[in-house]
Design a protein around this motif. Structure first.
Motif, short mmCIF file in Angstrom:
data_model
loop_
_atom_site.label_atom_id
_atom_site.label_comp_id
_atom_site.label_asym_id
_atom_site.label_seq_id
_atom_site.Cartn_x
_atom_site.Cartn_y
_atom_site.Cartn_z
N SER A 396 0.84 -1.19 0.00
CA SER A 396 0.00 0.00 0.00
C SER A 396 0.87 1.24 0.00
CB SER A 396 -0.92 -0.01 1.23
OG SER A 396 -0.14 -0.06 2.42
N HIS A 397 0.22 2.41 0.07
CA HIS A 397 0.89 3.72 0.11
C HIS A 397 1.70 4.01 -1.15
CE1 HIS A 397 0.49 2.59 4.47
NE2 HIS A 397 -0.14 3.75 4.44
N GLY A 398 1.41 3.30 -2.24
CA GLY A 398 2.12 3.56 -3.49
C GLY A 398 3.53 3.01 -3.54
N ASN A 399 3.93 2.22 -2.54
CA ASN A 399 5.28 1.67 -2.51
C ASN A 399 5.50 0.71 -3.67
OD1 ASN A 399 5.87 3.06 -0.14
ND2 ASN A 399 5.07 1.41 1.14
N GLY A 400 6.60 0.91 -4.42
CA GLY A 400 6.94 0.01 -5.53
C GLY A 400 6.20 0.26 -6.82
N PHE A 401 5.37 1.31 -6.85
CA PHE A 401 4.56 1.58 -8.06
C PHE A 401 5.42 2.18 -9.16
CE2 PHE A 401 2.19 4.53 -10.70
CZ PHE A 401 1.09 3.79 -11.08
N PHE A 402 5.17 1.73 -10.41
CA PHE A 402 5.82 2.33 -11.57
C PHE A 402 4.77 2.69 -12.61
CE2 PHE A 402 9.57 0.00 -10.00
CZ PHE A 402 10.54 1.00 -10.11
N GLU A 407 6.66 6.81 -25.43
CA GLU A 407 6.36 7.99 -26.23
C GLU A 407 7.53 8.30 -27.16
OE1 GLU A 407 5.10 12.68 -25.50
OE2 GLU A 407 5.27 11.29 -23.81
N ASP A 408 7.21 8.49 -28.43
CA ASP A 408 8.23 8.84 -29.43
C ASP A 408 9.41 7.87 -29.41
OD1 ASP A 408 6.72 11.06 -30.19
OD2 ASP A 408 7.67 12.34 -28.68
N GLY A 409 9.08 6.56 -29.33
CA GLY A 409 10.12 5.54 -29.40
C GLY A 409 10.93 5.38 -28.13
N ASP A 416 11.22 9.07 -15.86
CA ASP A 416 12.63 8.96 -16.19
C ASP A 416 12.81 8.05 -17.40
OD1 ASP A 416 13.40 10.55 -14.01
OD2 ASP A 416 13.39 8.81 -12.65
N LYS A 417 13.67 8.47 -18.33
CA LYS A 417 13.93 7.64 -19.50
C LYS A 417 14.47 6.27 -19.07
CE LYS A 417 14.85 11.20 -22.97
NZ LYS A 417 15.83 11.75 -23.94
N ALA A 418 14.02 5.24 -19.76
CA ALA A 418 14.46 3.88 -19.42
C ALA A 418 14.60 3.06 -20.70
CB ALA A 418 13.47 3.21 -18.49
N SER A 419 15.62 2.23 -20.75
CA SER A 419 15.79 1.32 -21.89
C SER A 419 14.91 0.10 -21.69
CB SER A 419 17.25 0.89 -22.00
OG SER A 419 17.61 0.13 -20.85
N GLU A 420 14.75 -0.68 -22.76
CA GLU A 420 13.99 -1.93 -22.64
C GLU A 420 14.63 -2.83 -21.59
OE1 GLU A 420 13.11 -4.16 -26.09
OE2 GLU A 420 12.07 -2.53 -27.14
N GLU A 421 15.95 -2.85 -21.57
CA GLU A 421 16.66 -3.70 -20.61
C GLU A 421 16.36 -3.29 -19.17
OE1 GLU A 421 18.03 -2.30 -23.30
OE2 GLU A 421 18.10 -4.15 -24.49
N ILE A 426 13.42 -4.98 -14.07
CA ILE A 426 12.44 -4.86 -12.98
C ILE A 426 11.42 -5.99 -13.07
CG2 ILE A 426 10.56 -3.44 -12.07
CD1 ILE A 426 12.20 -0.98 -12.94
N LEU A 427 10.93 -6.24 -14.27
CA LEU A 427 9.91 -7.27 -14.45
C LEU A 427 10.45 -8.68 -14.17
CD1 LEU A 427 8.18 -5.99 -17.73
CD2 LEU A 427 7.32 -5.81 -15.39
N LYS A 428 11.73 -8.90 -14.48
CA LYS A 428 12.31 -10.24 -14.33
C LYS A 428 12.88 -10.50 -12.93
CE LYS A 428 13.62 -10.92 -19.20
NZ LYS A 428 14.74 -11.12 -20.14
N ASP A 429 13.01 -9.48 -12.13
CA ASP A 429 13.58 -9.64 -10.80
C ASP A 429 12.68 -10.52 -9.94
OD1 ASP A 429 14.60 -9.44 -8.25
OD2 ASP A 429 14.87 -7.26 -8.30
N PRO A 430 13.17 -11.69 -9.44
CA PRO A 430 12.33 -12.59 -8.64
C PRO A 430 11.81 -11.95 -7.35
CG PRO A 430 14.34 -13.70 -9.35
CD PRO A 430 14.51 -12.25 -9.68
#
Length: 619
Positions: A396-402, A407-409, A416-421, A426-430
């Motif tokens: 709760s409290h928005g912790n860990g939310f992304f 936009e425009d590739g 914050d700008k982020a690469s696919e990697e 983040i998604l693959k982290d167990p």
């Protein structure tokens, strides 16, 4: 069970528990063996011991000539694997909960049918990956002379089998978090759901079922062998146990274990950070259960303090709701429980959960059919939608939310700008188990004030008579550059007062250096935070309808996002925090004081005051 028996039991379950077996499951198997030892007169003690070593009851071992369980799943193995569905076992905890979860399939369900003395068809369903369910067992069972009798059946001989199979698989795909369950049918209708079907005594599980269960056993062993995981789990158990012992020893009866240490921490923080109260005022406040800033907030005095529920009493009051509240402990279950109002929830696309130390991707009920179950599919969906929300499965409290936007590739994580990697890491982290959903788009009026967060309305709702809901408090929270993509006031968000009747929002405030300061204009955009909440009457009516539809619950904190054409619930809280800035209304205060008196009576504190070191304040 006497002391010696208990010691023997704990010695027996020690090794299984070090291998990741649930302690309750290990105890259940041990107790079943002890009961069988006493009641079974048909087998000798050596026969019993051989059967127990193989993991079976003697009667079952003899019937099938079993001497080991190498190529099978023994009854002991089956006990040790429970609960197979983890936290989602609660979905099938009772038939009434299952009825709610599977509401879209109500035409297939008849849980009120008279099943007494009837022969029921049991189907066992395995849904290992969440999207390829299989029915691996089909058998009739009934009671005969007080014992359960099982009889396997050729599925093709079951009337309407193709239709039954199709619908059962649809149900399983609708709840991909449930990996293993059974349903009982009578005349083609489901009359019972079972989260942990009884181990069959008259036949052996099929190869498909055995393969699935053995894989689960290997997963359990692999997790147990992970030294890092064992250390983390041990630390967590020690932490919880120490909190339990501390709170039990020094705090009033029935206080949630984790709240004892938290209260101490909050008092220390308040003592060193509140500059508006002097030492004497702080000591008076703590003796009466208040954090010192409440004294000015509510104008509390020696004469009127009994009219207010203190911070400590509010903590002790947790939880007001019944055990049903566990269904509101995670974000996924809530959408299933309140599925009659599915339009009020964001669309749920993917659930990412850990399996064998790696994350797997489970498509959910709103995932477009053209997308599969890969990380590339999630990125492709983000590109199509433009923006997605990534929320921790629990919390709760928005912790860990992304906020994941494209936009425009270019991908962005919370602006914050982020690469696919970087997104994939983040998604693959167990350690992360995310729910990927629709990102709620604010009404234009609120977006003009601050476009970077959802800017939610908090509504505290209660049922004074346990039946009819009423709205006790309403206030708004706006995000800022300090909070990023969430509107948490503790991280720099802004509080705005709301008139409960009209929806007029005004008198904005912000917390700076632990002091509450006026903030009429948004600090980032300069826009005046004042006006009327769009379609406010519809908002109120919907909230009350939702609360009315959950008769098992009587106290809620609704987080409401107003969109251009309705409302969305980012979250429904089962016990909202004591508001930091908003003052509880007289109606809410009266309700909470009434619940406080009820709990005191249950604990006997109405007749004999608590004598613990940290006790309830006198009233």
């Amino acid at each position: 069970m006497n002391a010696i028996s208990k010691v023997l039991m704990y010695i027996y379950i020690f090794i299984p528990s070090t291998r990741g077996v649930n302690t309750l499951s290990a105890k259940a198997w041990y107790k079943k063996m002890q009961r069988n030892k006493k009641k079974d007169k048909a087998h000798s003690l050596p026969q019993k011991k051989r059967a127990y070593r193989a993991g079976y009851m003697p009667e079952h071992a003899e019937k099938f000539g079993i001497t080991d369980s190498e190529n099978r799943i023994s009854e002991r193995d089956y006990f040790y694997l429970q609960p197979l569905n983890g936290i989602y076992s609660k979905w099938l905890m009772t038939n009434e909960i299952a009825r709610t979860i599977y509401y879209p399939f109500e035409e297939m369900i008849d849980l009120d049918a008279d099943t007494e003395g009837k022969k029921l068809l049991r189907l066992l369903i395995i849904n290992d990956k969440g999207y390829y369910p299989e029915i691996t067992e089909a058998y009739y069972y009934w009671k005969e002379n007080g014992k359960i009798v099982n009889e396997t059946v050729d599925r093709n001989s079951i009337e309407g089998w193709a239709h039954i199979e199709e619908n059962i698989k649809k149900m399983a795909r609708f709840t991909p978090q449930i990996e293993f369950f059974a349903v009982d049918l009578l005349d083609g209708k489901i009359v019972n759901f079972t989260n942990q079907p009884e181990y069959p005594q008259d036949f052996l599980y099929s190869d498909e079922t055995v393969q699935f269960l053995k894989e689960k056993a290997r997963e359990r062993v692999a997790m147990a062998k992970d030294k890092g995981r064992r250390v983390r789990n041990a630390k967590q158990r020690i932490k919880w146990k120490s909190r339990q012992l501390f709170t039990t020893a020094f705090f009033p009866k029935d206080m949630m274990y984790y709240l004892g240490p938290r209260w101490i921490k909050e008092v220390v923080t308040d003592f060193f950070s509140d500059s508006d109260a002097d030492f004497k005022t702080k000591m008076w406040a703590y003796r009466h259960g208040f954090l010192s800033y409440r004294i000015n907030q509510y104008g509390i005095t020696e004469e009127n303090y009994p009219e207010h529920i203190s911070d400590f009493e509010y903590k002790w009051l947790r939880h007001i709701n019944s055990d049903y509240r566990i269904l509101f402990a995670d974000k996924i279950t809530i959408k299933y429980i309140v599925n009659k109002f599915k339009e009020c929830f964001p669309e749920y696309y993917y659930h990412i959960k850990t399996k064998n130390g790696e994350n797997i991707i489970i498509p959910m009920m709103d995932c477009p059919e053209k997308y599969g179950n890969t990380y590339e599919d999630i990125l492709a969906l983000a590109k199509e939608k433009g923006v997605l929300a990534m929320k921790p499965e629990e919390g709760s409290h928005g912790n860990g939310f992304f906020k994941l936007s494209y936009e425009d590739g270019q991908f962005y994580l919370n602006f914050d700008k982020a690469s696919e990697e970087e997104v994939l890491s983040i998604l693959k982290d167990p350690d992360n188990q995310y729910l990927v959903t629709e990102y709620i788009k604010n009404n234009e009026q609120f977006k003009a004030i601050y476009p970077g967060a959802v800017n939610t309305i908090r509504m505290i709702v209660f049922k004074e008579d346990g039946v009819n809901p009423q709205i006790g408090n309403v206030y708004m929270r706006f995000g800022s550059k300090a909070t990023g993509a969430v509107d948490n006031m503790g991280a720099g968000g802004i509080f705005v007062q709301v008139d409960r009747e009209t929806g007029w929002y005004h008198d904005a405030k912000i917390i700076t250096s632990n002091s509450i300061e006026p903030c009429p204009n948004h600090p980032d955009t300069g826009v005046l935070m004042e006006g009327y909440i769009p379609h406010y009457q519809q908002v109120k009516e919907t909230i009350l309808d939702v609360a009315r539809s959950i008769p098992e619950m009587e106290y809620f904190g609704f987080d409401v996002a107003v969109t251009e054409d309705g409302i969305k619930f980012p979250e429904i809280n089962r016990f909202p925090d004591y508001p930091r800035i908003e003052k509880l209304s007289p109606e809410t205060m009266h309700y909470l004081l009434k619940k406080l008196d009820e709990k005191k009576r249950r604990c006997g504190y109405d007749k004999k005051p608590c004598r613990k070191l940290v006790h309830l304040p006198k009233r």
